[in-house]
Motif scaffolding. Structure first.
Motif, mmCIF file in Angstrom:
data_model
loop_
_atom_site.group_PDB
_atom_site.id
_atom_site.type_symbol
_atom_site.label_atom_id
_atom_site.label_comp_id
_atom_site.label_asym_id
_atom_site.label_seq_id
_atom_site.Cartn_x
_atom_site.Cartn_y
_atom_site.Cartn_z
ATOM 1 N N PRO A 93 0.807 -1.236 0.000
ATOM 2 C CA PRO A 93 0.000 0.000 0.000
ATOM 3 C C PRO A 93 0.837 1.282 0.000
ATOM 4 O O PRO A 93 0.301 2.347 -0.325
ATOM 5 C CB PRO A 93 -0.815 -0.106 1.304
ATOM 6 C CG PRO A 93 -0.677 -1.512 1.766
ATOM 7 C CD PRO A 93 0.650 -1.974 1.265
ATOM 8 N N ILE A 96 0.974 3.297 -3.225
ATOM 9 C CA ILE A 96 -0.380 3.764 -3.545
ATOM 10 C C ILE A 96 -0.720 4.995 -2.714
ATOM 11 O O ILE A 96 -1.217 6.003 -3.231
ATOM 12 C CB ILE A 96 -1.411 2.645 -3.300
ATOM 13 C CG1 ILE A 96 -1.075 1.414 -4.135
ATOM 14 C CG2 ILE A 96 -2.816 3.127 -3.625
ATOM 15 C CD1 ILE A 96 -1.963 0.212 -3.851
ATOM 16 N N ALA A 182 5.453 4.463 -6.847
ATOM 17 C CA ALA A 182 4.400 5.469 -6.947
ATOM 18 C C ALA A 182 4.303 6.064 -8.347
ATOM 19 O O ALA A 182 3.249 6.595 -8.726
ATOM 20 C CB ALA A 182 4.655 6.584 -5.936
ATOM 21 N N TYR A 185 1.480 4.440 -10.293
ATOM 22 C CA TYR A 185 0.145 4.843 -9.832
ATOM 23 C C TYR A 185 -0.141 6.300 -10.186
ATOM 24 O O TYR A 185 -1.297 6.662 -10.454
ATOM 25 C CB TYR A 185 0.022 4.609 -8.333
ATOM 26 C CG TYR A 185 0.126 3.154 -7.954
ATOM 27 C CD1 TYR A 185 -0.894 2.262 -8.246
ATOM 28 C CD2 TYR A 185 1.270 2.659 -7.326
ATOM 29 C CE1 TYR A 185 -0.796 0.921 -7.918
ATOM 30 C CE2 TYR A 185 1.375 1.320 -6.992
ATOM 31 C CZ TYR A 185 0.340 0.458 -7.287
ATOM 32 O OH TYR A 185 0.439 -0.869 -6.966
ATOM 33 N N LEU A 216 -9.973 5.899 -6.437
ATOM 34 C CA LEU A 216 -9.637 4.498 -6.212
ATOM 35 C C LEU A 216 -10.205 3.568 -7.287
ATOM 36 O O LEU A 216 -9.488 2.682 -7.767
ATOM 37 C CB LEU A 216 -10.092 4.069 -4.814
ATOM 38 C CG LEU A 216 -9.311 4.699 -3.655
ATOM 39 C CD1 LEU A 216 -9.859 4.232 -2.316
ATOM 40 C CD2 LEU A 216 -7.828 4.368 -3.761
ATOM 41 N N ILE A 219 -7.987 3.594 -10.463
ATOM 42 C CA ILE A 219 -6.695 2.896 -10.486
ATOM 43 C C ILE A 219 -6.833 1.443 -10.023
ATOM 44 O O ILE A 219 -5.830 0.769 -9.800
ATOM 45 C CB ILE A 219 -5.661 3.629 -9.613
ATOM 46 C CG1 ILE A 219 -6.089 3.633 -8.140
ATOM 47 C CG2 ILE A 219 -5.429 5.037 -10.109
ATOM 48 C CD1 ILE A 219 -5.025 4.156 -7.192
ATOM 49 N N VAL A 223 -3.943 -1.554 -9.552
ATOM 50 C CA VAL A 223 -3.654 -2.098 -8.226
ATOM 51 C C VAL A 223 -3.763 -3.623 -8.235
ATOM 52 O O VAL A 223 -2.896 -4.331 -7.696
ATOM 53 C CB VAL A 223 -4.605 -1.493 -7.173
ATOM 54 C CG1 VAL A 223 -4.434 -2.200 -5.828
ATOM 55 C CG2 VAL A 223 -4.346 -0.006 -7.012
#
Length: 304
Positions: A93, A96, A182, A185, A216, A219, A223
């Motif tokens: 996480p 993200i 990152a 993302y 959310l 993406i 993920v």
């Protein structure tokens, strides 16, 4: 059939420049990925350096049995799985969250500086990272322990105590790779349609609602894809990192499959057992990829 072959040749000739660009990558994959796969036969042989691979006798699954029945099997499997799960739980996480935070920054120069500072550690080798840890966490001369002793506390053996090694492995992995991860993302966030945010604002959604209902979901496919790739390497904790940070004092909590294979394969010259363990890891990774992809398709449709 003949016309199909001709059409294919015409297309290949038309795109000949593209195929020439493809050749170096294809040669690399062939030489370093597919050709070494012939060495898998070592897992089923009693390999002898003198007689060579082809003349060494076959021994069936004896190398696998030596690994599974050894007293070291459960300790190294436990360490490998636990460290990998910790990295997955806390490390996955992290990029993200960092990407979401950077996406909310509106001052461009500050955003660029933070992004640069966070992905620079990715380019440092684990040798350098361990040197930095020594400067801060060494038992006697490390900066943190000097400060602890200055305030009347006892020095903490961060680098040698077994109870600290997993925390160090996970935290340094996050520090080193969160910024680099990152980037992917942030690219996914940039592809979200701005009109979705405008519609959410018109409907009265605040920043939190926009995050939950627009950002959310936008993406989510990326993920899930990254999670599948992570699961495929769940037994690859990171040899370089663990090899640098483990020592005789914390080995009981840090010894993993890769470090054990290094000792058995290169130091003890038991190539058959080392190859068998590598094949075992590959099979587990393959099964996890198929399973995770199947679950992801049922949850969110086909993502690739």
């Amino acid at each position: 059939m003949v016309s199909t072959g001709r059409n294919l040749l015409k297309k290949m000739y038309y795109y000949r420049a593209m195929y020439l660009l493809l050749l170096p990558g294809l040669a690399y994959i062939t030489l370093f990925k597919y050709v070494p796969m012939a060495g898998i036969m070592l897992a089923f042989k009693e390999y002898n350096v003198v007689t060579g691979i082809w003349d060494s006798p076959w021994n069936g699954f004896a190398n696998f049995e030596r690994f599974f029945q050894g007293s070291y099997f459960w300790p190294i499997m436990r360490n490998t799985i636990l460290i990998s799960l910790y990295k997955l739980l806390f490390g996955f996480p992290a990029p993200i969250i960092l990407a979401l935070l950077l996406n909310e920054v509106r001052v461009n120069w500050f955003k660029r500086i933070v992004q640069t500072l966070t992905y620079l550690p990715h380019f440092l080798s684990w040798v350098i990272v361990y040197g930095i840890l020594m400067a801060f966490l060494a038992p006697n001369e490390g900066l943190l322990n000097v400060l602890l002793k200055l305030f009347g506390f006892e020095a903490v053996p961060f680098l040698t105590a077994p109870e600290w090694i997993r925390t160090l492995l996970v935290s340094t992995d996050i520090w080193k790779d969160a910024g680099w991860g990152a980037i992917l993302y942030l690219a996914a966030l940039a592809n979200i349609d701005p009109s979705l945010y405008e519609a959410a604002i018109i409907d009265g959604a605040g920043r939190r609602r926009q995050l939950w209902h627009v950002t959310l979901p936008g993406i989510r496919s990326v993920v899930i894809l990254m999670l599948i790739l992570k699961l495929s390497h769940i037994l690859d904790v990171g040899f370089d990192q663990v090899f640098m940070m483990s020592n005789i004092f914390n080995q009981e909590k840090s010894d993993i499959i890769d470090t054990w294979v290094y000792r058995v394969g290169l130091q003890e010259m038991r190539f058959g057992v080392a190859t068998a363990v590598g094949m075992f890891k590959a099979v587990i990774g393959f099964i996890l990829v198929l399973t995770a992809n199947k679950v992801a398709k049922k949850w969110d449709g086909q993502i690739w």
